[in-house]
Design an enzyme around this catalytic site. Sequence first.
Site, PDB file in Angstrom:
ATOM      1  N   GLU A 397       0.819  -0.676  -0.530  1.00  0.00           N
ATOM      2  CA  GLU A 397       0.448   0.328   0.050  1.00  0.00           C
ATOM      3  C   GLU A 397       0.965   1.487  -0.032  1.00  0.00           C
ATOM      4  O   GLU A 397       0.310   2.078  -0.473  1.00  0.00           O
ATOM      5  CB  GLU A 397      -1.005  -0.250   1.322  1.00  0.00           C
ATOM      6  CG  GLU A 397      -2.085  -1.024   0.696  1.00  0.00           C
ATOM      7  CD  GLU A 397      -1.683  -2.376   1.603  1.00  0.00           C
ATOM      8  OE1 GLU A 397      -2.686  -3.188   0.974  1.00  0.00           O
ATOM      9  OE2 GLU A 397      -0.684  -2.839   1.535  1.00  0.00           O
ATOM     10  N   GLN A 419      -8.250  -2.357  -1.649  1.00  0.00           N
ATOM     11  CA  GLN A 419      -8.513  -3.366  -1.084  1.00  0.00           C
ATOM     12  C   GLN A 419      -9.938  -3.413  -0.234  1.00  0.00           C
ATOM     13  O   GLN A 419     -11.324  -3.823  -0.133  1.00  0.00           O
ATOM     14  CB  GLN A 419      -7.956  -4.725  -1.529  1.00  0.00           C
ATOM     15  CG  GLN A 419      -8.777  -6.393  -2.072  1.00  0.00           C
ATOM     16  CD  GLN A 419      -7.988  -7.000  -2.044  1.00  0.00           C
ATOM     17  OE1 GLN A 419      -7.333  -7.572  -1.383  1.00  0.00           O
ATOM     18  NE2 GLN A 419      -7.412  -7.785  -3.850  1.00  0.00           N
ATOM     19  N   PHE A 420      -9.311  -2.574   0.845  1.00  0.00           N
ATOM     20  CA  PHE A 420     -10.441  -2.739   2.268  1.00  0.00           C
ATOM     21  C   PHE A 420      -9.466  -1.654   2.190  1.00  0.00           C
ATOM     22  O   PHE A 420      -8.557  -0.916   2.670  1.00  0.00           O
ATOM     23  CB  PHE A 420     -10.023  -4.146   3.051  1.00  0.00           C
ATOM     24  CG  PHE A 420     -11.125  -5.216   2.683  1.00  0.00           C
ATOM     25  CD1 PHE A 420     -12.473  -5.257   2.604  1.00  0.00           C
ATOM     26  CD2 PHE A 420     -10.483  -6.424   2.209  1.00  0.00           C
ATOM     27  CE1 PHE A 420     -13.064  -6.352   2.315  1.00  0.00           C
ATOM     28  CE2 PHE A 420     -10.850  -7.267   1.351  1.00  0.00           C
ATOM     29  CZ  PHE A 420     -12.157  -7.207   1.775  1.00  0.00           C
ATOM     30  N   ALA A 421     -10.288  -1.058   3.462  1.00  0.00           N
ATOM     31  CA  ALA A 421     -10.285   0.783   4.106  1.00  0.00           C
ATOM     32  C   ALA A 421      -9.138   0.316   4.659  1.00  0.00           C
ATOM     33  O   ALA A 421      -8.853   1.181   5.910  1.00  0.00           O
ATOM     34  CB  ALA A 421     -11.843   1.248   4.366  1.00  0.00           C
ATOM     35  N   ASP A 422      -9.567  -1.095   5.447  1.00  0.00           N
ATOM     36  CA  ASP A 422      -8.658  -1.209   6.704  1.00  0.00           C
ATOM     37  C   ASP A 422      -7.301  -1.001   6.071  1.00  0.00           C
ATOM     38  O   ASP A 422      -6.699  -0.663   7.797  1.00  0.00           O
ATOM     39  CB  ASP A 422      -9.168  -2.393   7.016  1.00  0.00           C
ATOM     40  CG  ASP A 422     -10.446  -3.045   7.411  1.00  0.00           C
ATOM     41  OD1 ASP A 422     -10.465  -3.281   7.993  1.00  0.00           O
ATOM     42  OD2 ASP A 422     -11.130  -2.581   6.507  1.00  0.00           O
ATOM     43  N   PHE A 423      -6.924  -1.736   5.244  1.00  0.00           N
ATOM     44  CA  PHE A 423      -5.421  -1.532   4.727  1.00  0.00           C
ATOM     45  C   PHE A 423      -4.737  -0.499   4.288  1.00  0.00           C
ATOM     46  O   PHE A 423      -3.588   0.082   3.938  1.00  0.00           O
ATOM     47  CB  PHE A 423      -5.339  -2.664   3.502  1.00  0.00           C
ATOM     48  CG  PHE A 423      -5.867  -3.998   4.125  1.00  0.00           C
ATOM     49  CD1 PHE A 423      -5.962  -4.588   5.132  1.00  0.00           C
ATOM     50  CD2 PHE A 423      -6.648  -5.039   2.306  1.00  0.00           C
ATOM     51  CE1 PHE A 423      -6.483  -5.823   4.672  1.00  0.00           C
ATOM     52  CE2 PHE A 423      -7.021  -5.765   2.924  1.00  0.00           C
ATOM     53  CZ  PHE A 423      -6.753  -6.470   4.201  1.00  0.00           C
ATOM     54  N   HIS A 464     -11.645  -5.904   8.344  1.00  0.00           N
ATOM     55  CA  HIS A 464     -12.708  -6.302   6.689  1.00  0.00           C
ATOM     56  C   HIS A 464     -13.413  -5.517   7.454  1.00  0.00           C
ATOM     57  O   HIS A 464     -14.023  -4.927   6.166  1.00  0.00           O
ATOM     58  CB  HIS A 464     -12.386  -7.065   6.234  1.00  0.00           C
ATOM     59  CG  HIS A 464     -11.134  -8.471   5.286  1.00  0.00           C
ATOM     60  ND1 HIS A 464     -10.343  -8.983   6.676  1.00  0.00           N
ATOM     61  CD2 HIS A 464     -10.512  -8.388   4.591  1.00  0.00           C
ATOM     62  CE1 HIS A 464      -9.101  -9.863   6.016  1.00  0.00           C
ATOM     63  NE2 HIS A 464      -9.553  -9.186   4.605  1.00  0.00           N
TER      64      HIS A 464
END
Length: 658
Positions: A397, A419-423, A464
């Site tokens: 990222e 891919q997910f905001a968490d990442f 996620h």
Amino acid sequence: MNFQINNLDNNTLLLLYKSILKPRLIEEKMLILLRQGKISKWFSGIGQEAIAVGVTLALNKEEYILPMHRNLGVFTSREIPLYRLFAQWQGKASGFTKGRDRSFHFGTQQYKIIGMISHLGPQLGVADGIALASKLKNTNQVTAVFTGEGGTSEGDFHEALNVASVWNLPVLFCVENNGYGLSTPTNEQFNCQNIADKGIGYGMESHTLDGNNILEVYAKVRDIAESIRLNPRPVLLEFKTFRMRGHEEASGTKYVPQDLIDYWALQDPVVNYEMFLKNQGILTDNEAATYKESIINEINEHLEIAFAEADIIPNETNELHDVYQDFVYQEITPSTETKENRFIDAISEALKQSMERHSDLVIMGQDIAEYGGAFKITEGFVEQFGKHRIRNTPICESAIIETAMGLSIAGIKSVVEMQFADFVSSGFNPVVNYLAKSHYRWGQNADVVLRMPCGGGVAAGPFHSQTNEAWFTKTPGLKVVYPAFPFDAKGLLNTAINDPNPVLFFEHKALYRSTKQQVPTDYYTLPFGKANVIRKGQDITVISYGAAVHWALEILDKNNSISADVIDLRTLQPLDTETIFASVKKTGKAIILQEDSLFGGIASDISSLITEHCFQFLDAPVKRVGSLETPIPFVAQLEAQYLPKHRFEIALIELYKY
């Protein structure tokens, strides 16, 4: 020191001498000014000048260089007027950052130099982005980026090299191995013999050079750069050198053994090259003295200009204005033709139509090409736009966000899918310290949209399902968009891509396939900072965004005796306070619903704003409702307990009865 002239003519040999001499004489003057308190800090490059000068002169002037704080020779070799450098170091307006940053923490498009930030690593990925732009535009240009041996321990270094290698980007990764990262020696930094050996793991060509030999640096880099222009690829260069002074002057060199200092003093790049030229009959004592006198006079003349310049007078309007690049919103209204679209379809349409509208727009992310992304939003895009614009990325990222910044520097828009905001936490540093601050610091915008699939209700657990908008609404320089309906999602995403500033675009995963709406089939835009009053009433103002808007409507439908204004914020930065205040002044009661856990969320700021600006109109305390103060759990019954939907109904009724 083994100097090899090869095919260099005397004019080039003397140019190299004057170019390596200039930063040395400037530094000697700066050290005097530092002791006099006329500059605040200094990071010395004495002993390392051959690297910066040799690399810079080996490149074409239109090719970008990303230097570090010991690379004064980059700036002088690009012939930046000295008074501007001196003004920069003294915090004067004619510097490059208007007194907002110091040292070499700046860039200049005029001279194709992109300065560092203190976090060291991000500029490596930014160089990837600039080099990618060169490939996309077929300019056959090389990008050179500097770091130190300490910086090679950072994850950004490894991510940037991997991306450059996978994509065959024309980047020269220049590592100045000067023996110490502040006081930590190389044997405590890495466990291989040479930093150049790290290139093997990335399938990358690498070389180790004598960083104190100006002829070796210049000739080798010149030849490699010419080769890269013909055959684009990354090359890792390790320059063996030594830092003769402290990390910065205050730190000193007591931790360095004296015999090591004595050895490297004999390898001085300026002294040795001057002696070589004299021995070869290319330079006389009188000529050397004349060159030095000319440079010293230039230094003194430009210092007088910088010292004579008035100190900056703080201006609050200017400070606030420069946080973002000016963006004149152009409203594009849709035709009357609509079709029923899911939220996910609206996002996909916006991306596709924006790709058609902006012919160089690039989309990057994990699995977004042939696979179509984790949620299939970009399915079919490769066939229409090609893999050069729809780019699968390694799982890195930080490097990809930095690459997007480099594309912006080179004039190309990009959309990056987390891919997910968490990442995004794996790329947090470049978001909040590079994208957010660059325009304020030196006028360089970050034309980047980060797509952030987020939110709970899908039993995906702590990694996620986060909705982490509050991490970014706190950071000046970022814009934050969070739509709740397909119509808004499409129009706002189009605007986000048009906006030259960094935008975090939150897309709630639970809405992707559950929410449908009639959406115009053609391209249109919606303005930032304009909330939507989607239901009108007299009793209470309900303020929300994202999936929580739908929860609020559902609860109000169950309690139809409560007449409420329902405000869908749509954008959180900028925030439409005008609509909020007007509604609260009408109803006298306000409740703010967010999916994020309560403490430190945007609901707290909205509550404070209402209290500050509408206190005399309030008939009850402002209510905030959010999720539990825990990470979001996985199993459905725990997730339902975590999310604030049921607590909102209780708080709404209590507020209504107050």
